[in-house]
Design an enzyme around this catalytic site. Structure first.
Site, mmCIF file in Angstrom:
data_model
loop_
_atom_site.group_PDB
_atom_site.id
_atom_site.type_symbol
_atom_site.label_atom_id
_atom_site.label_comp_id
_atom_site.label_asym_id
_atom_site.label_seq_id
_atom_site.Cartn_x
_atom_site.Cartn_y
_atom_site.Cartn_z
ATOM 1 N N LYS A 204 31.026 -12.582 6.115
ATOM 2 C CA LYS A 204 30.650 -11.190 5.895
ATOM 3 C C LYS A 204 29.716 -10.780 7.026
ATOM 4 O O LYS A 204 28.649 -11.358 7.207
ATOM 5 C CB LYS A 204 29.955 -11.033 4.541
ATOM 6 C CG LYS A 204 29.502 -9.594 4.303
ATOM 7 C CD LYS A 204 28.965 -9.387 2.915
ATOM 8 C CE LYS A 204 28.497 -7.957 2.738
ATOM 9 N NZ LYS A 204 27.982 -7.702 1.392
ATOM 10 N N ARG A 214 27.186 2.145 0.842
ATOM 11 C CA ARG A 214 25.765 2.187 0.491
ATOM 12 C C ARG A 214 25.396 3.555 -0.086
ATOM 13 O O ARG A 214 24.505 3.655 -0.931
ATOM 14 C CB ARG A 214 24.915 1.814 1.702
ATOM 15 C CG ARG A 214 25.109 0.340 2.043
ATOM 16 C CD ARG A 214 24.292 -0.101 3.231
ATOM 17 N NE ARG A 214 24.643 -1.471 3.599
ATOM 18 C CZ ARG A 214 24.275 -2.058 4.729
ATOM 19 N NH1 ARG A 214 23.530 -1.391 5.604
ATOM 20 N NH2 ARG A 214 24.639 -3.289 4.988
ATOM 21 N N LYS A 230 20.540 -5.978 7.519
ATOM 22 C CA LYS A 230 20.772 -7.195 6.751
ATOM 23 C C LYS A 230 21.098 -8.334 7.714
ATOM 24 O O LYS A 230 21.756 -9.311 7.353
ATOM 25 C CB LYS A 230 21.895 -6.959 5.742
ATOM 26 C CG LYS A 230 21.589 -5.825 4.741
ATOM 27 C CD LYS A 230 22.549 -5.814 3.556
ATOM 28 C CE LYS A 230 22.146 -4.751 2.529
ATOM 29 N NZ LYS A 230 22.932 -4.860 1.283
ATOM 30 N N GLU A 246 31.181 -20.934 8.277
ATOM 31 C CA GLU A 246 30.859 -20.357 6.961
ATOM 32 C C GLU A 246 32.011 -20.574 5.976
ATOM 33 O O GLU A 246 31.787 -20.919 4.815
ATOM 34 C CB GLU A 246 30.562 -18.855 7.090
ATOM 35 C CG GLU A 246 29.183 -18.519 7.646
ATOM 36 C CD GLU A 246 28.074 -18.682 6.603
ATOM 37 O OE1 GLU A 246 28.358 -19.183 5.501
ATOM 38 O OE2 GLU A 246 26.917 -18.317 6.906
ATOM 39 N N LYS A 261 35.193 -10.002 5.870
ATOM 40 C CA LYS A 261 34.796 -8.612 5.638
ATOM 41 C C LYS A 261 33.894 -8.132 6.769
ATOM 42 O O LYS A 261 32.951 -8.849 7.106
ATOM 43 C CB LYS A 261 34.034 -8.561 4.316
ATOM 44 C CG LYS A 261 33.464 -7.221 3.962
ATOM 45 C CD LYS A 261 32.616 -7.333 2.730
ATOM 46 C CE LYS A 261 31.985 -5.983 2.464
ATOM 47 N NZ LYS A 261 31.013 -6.036 1.410
ATOM 48 N N SER A 287 34.484 0.365 3.099
ATOM 49 C CA SER A 287 34.338 1.808 2.942
ATOM 50 C C SER A 287 34.482 2.570 4.265
ATOM 51 O O SER A 287 35.194 3.571 4.333
ATOM 52 C CB SER A 287 32.979 2.109 2.305
ATOM 53 O OG SER A 287 31.926 1.542 3.060
ATOM 54 N N TYR A 326 40.290 0.539 -0.783
ATOM 55 C CA TYR A 326 40.163 1.766 -1.570
ATOM 56 C C TYR A 326 41.495 2.528 -1.611
ATOM 57 O O TYR A 326 41.611 3.520 -2.314
ATOM 58 C CB TYR A 326 39.020 2.625 -1.012
ATOM 59 C CG TYR A 326 37.701 1.866 -1.047
ATOM 60 C CD1 TYR A 326 36.966 1.797 -2.229
ATOM 61 C CD2 TYR A 326 37.231 1.163 0.064
ATOM 62 C CE1 TYR A 326 35.789 1.069 -2.297
ATOM 63 C CE2 TYR A 326 36.059 0.426 0.017
ATOM 64 C CZ TYR A 326 35.344 0.382 -1.170
ATOM 65 O OH TYR A 326 34.190 -0.353 -1.234
HETATM 66 C C1 PBG Z 1 26.690 -5.800 -0.986
HETATM 67 C C2 PBG Z 1 28.052 -5.318 -0.710
HETATM 68 C C3 PBG Z 1 28.360 -4.422 0.314
HETATM 69 C C4 PBG Z 1 29.722 -4.173 0.224
HETATM 70 C C5 PBG Z 1 30.239 -4.924 -0.842
HETATM 71 N N1 PBG Z 1 29.172 -5.648 -1.409
HETATM 72 C C6 PBG Z 1 27.515 -3.701 1.298
HETATM 73 C C7 PBG Z 1 26.367 -4.311 1.933
HETATM 74 O O1 PBG Z 1 26.360 -5.505 2.254
HETATM 75 O O2 PBG Z 1 25.406 -3.563 2.125
HETATM 76 C C8 PBG Z 1 30.437 -3.253 1.159
HETATM 77 C C9 PBG Z 1 31.727 -2.719 0.736
HETATM 78 C C10 PBG Z 1 32.215 -1.560 1.515
HETATM 79 O O3 PBG Z 1 31.606 -1.097 2.508
HETATM 80 O O4 PBG Z 1 33.272 -1.042 1.113
HETATM 81 N N2 PBG Z 1 26.507 -6.989 -1.578
#
Ligand code: PBG
Length: 337
Positions: A204, A214, A230, A246, A261, A287, A326
């Site tokens: 990730k 967010r 993050k 990982e 991701k 997203s 989505y």
């Molecule tokens: C957080 C989480 C995130 C997403 C899924 N779980 C965002 C982040 O790490 O801030 C993102 C999903 C998306 O952008 O569609 N645990």
């Protein structure tokens, strides 16, 4: 001269592109409804579905509407949903205590969905970001201005057991703390939840493409910034070998499915992970990937249906066995048309 120019070719790959039927015969990657997992946002209360501004067609749903949506999605042949709660900001605190409340929103949502559509695979995120006032995925050590890895993992393991008991099929740790998959596996097993699987967000990345999500769960607003960093736990987008590491660690710690991701900008990572594991690989078209296709389509610059299809076929071609997107419902609906 140019009119009667002739190549003496044995190999003419265009022969197999001549007609739609020939092209169909040699098509290597085909999308189907069962490839998709639909991420869904849930809110408390009885309010009407509220559209997320930067994600046209994506809504925050109350539990009753969520159940209806899950039924519709399953009927279209999509086998799984991933649920994300949007909490009332008043319920958030530095420690994300609501994550361990038996009656927290997402657990009530899971129970309702599982009761109504038991066949549907239900997946929940294991991370603290919907619950913390700072929007981070773990608890903070303010002295060091960092998340506390091990203390966070202890909380996540409890959270995973609660989700398993509420009936989820797969828990999905999305926090990127070290050692969390192993700790969650152990906690699930000791709680008698050996049948609950782990879909690990293995690679990730610390990505700008999460911006609209967010907004949807209010984790950036909680932090008072759109640019919540993050970077001390999510991966550097510049790294590829680290993704293999990982994925390998998550696999030996007991992950059942390994996820990459975001997806579209990380096709090389999907392929790399695909080539190094025998476990199923998932990819999350996040997203921002969804939003950018919609934004360009609104401006009349891209064709929505074609870009949507191409973006997803590329992710599958790269090696993903399943795609969180989505677009899941509308893609599946095309097959019923
Ligand atoms: C957080 C989480 C995130 C997403 C899924 N779980 C965002 C982040 O790490 O801030 C993102 C999903 C998306 O952008 O569609 N645990």
């Amino acid at each position: 001269m140019a009119e009667n120019f002739k190549l003496d070719l044995t190999q003419r790959p265009r022969r197999l592109r001549r007609t739609p039927a020939l092209r169909a015969l040699v098509e290597e990657t085909v999308l189907r409804p069962a490839d998709f997992i639909a991420p869904l946002f849930v809110v408390d209360g009885k309010s009407k579905p509220e559209e997320i501004k930067s994600m046209p067609g994506v809504f925050r749903l109350n539990i009753a509407d969520l159940v209806k949506e899950c039924r519709a999605i399953y009927k279209l042949g999509v086998p799984a949903v991933a649920l994300f709660p949007k909490l009332d900001p008043k319920l958030k605190d530095d420690e994300g205590t609501q994550a361990l409340n038996e009656e927290t929103l997402v657990l009530r949502a899971v129970r309702a969905v599982k009761k109504a559509v038991p066949e549907l695979v239900v997946i929940t995120d294991v991370a603290l970001d919907p619950y913390t006032s700072h929007g981070h995925d773990g608890v903070l050590n303010t002295a060091r201005d960092d998340v506390e890895n091990d203390r966070t993992v202890g909380i996540l393991a409890k959270m995973a057991v609660m989700q398993a008991r509420a009936g989820v099929d797969l828990v999905a740790p999305s926090d990127m703390m070290d050692g969390r998959v192993g700790a969650i596996r152990q906690a699930l097993d000791s709680a008698g939840c050996a049948g609950t699987g782990i879909m690990a967000y293995s690679a990730k990345y610390n990505s700008a493409y999460y911006g609209p999500f967010r907004e949807a769960v209010g984790s950036a607003q909680a932090a008072g910034t759109k640019l919540l960093s993050k970077a001390t736990y999510q991966m550097n987008p510049a790294n590829r070998r680290e993704a293999v590491l990982e994925a390998h660690l998550d696999a030996i710690e007991g992950a059942d499915i390994l996820m990459v991701k975001p997806a579209g900008a990380y096709l090389d990572i999907i392929r790399e992970v695909r080539n190094t594991t025998q476990k199923p690989v998932a990819a999350y078209q996040v997203s921002g990937e969804y939003s950018q296709i919609h934004a360009a389509a609104r401006l009349g610059w891209l064709d929505l249906a074609r870009t949507r299809h191409e973006s997803l076929v590329a992710i599958k071609r790269a090696g993903a066995d399943m795609i969180l997107t989505y677009f899941a419902k509308e893609m599946a609906a095309l097959f019923k048309g």
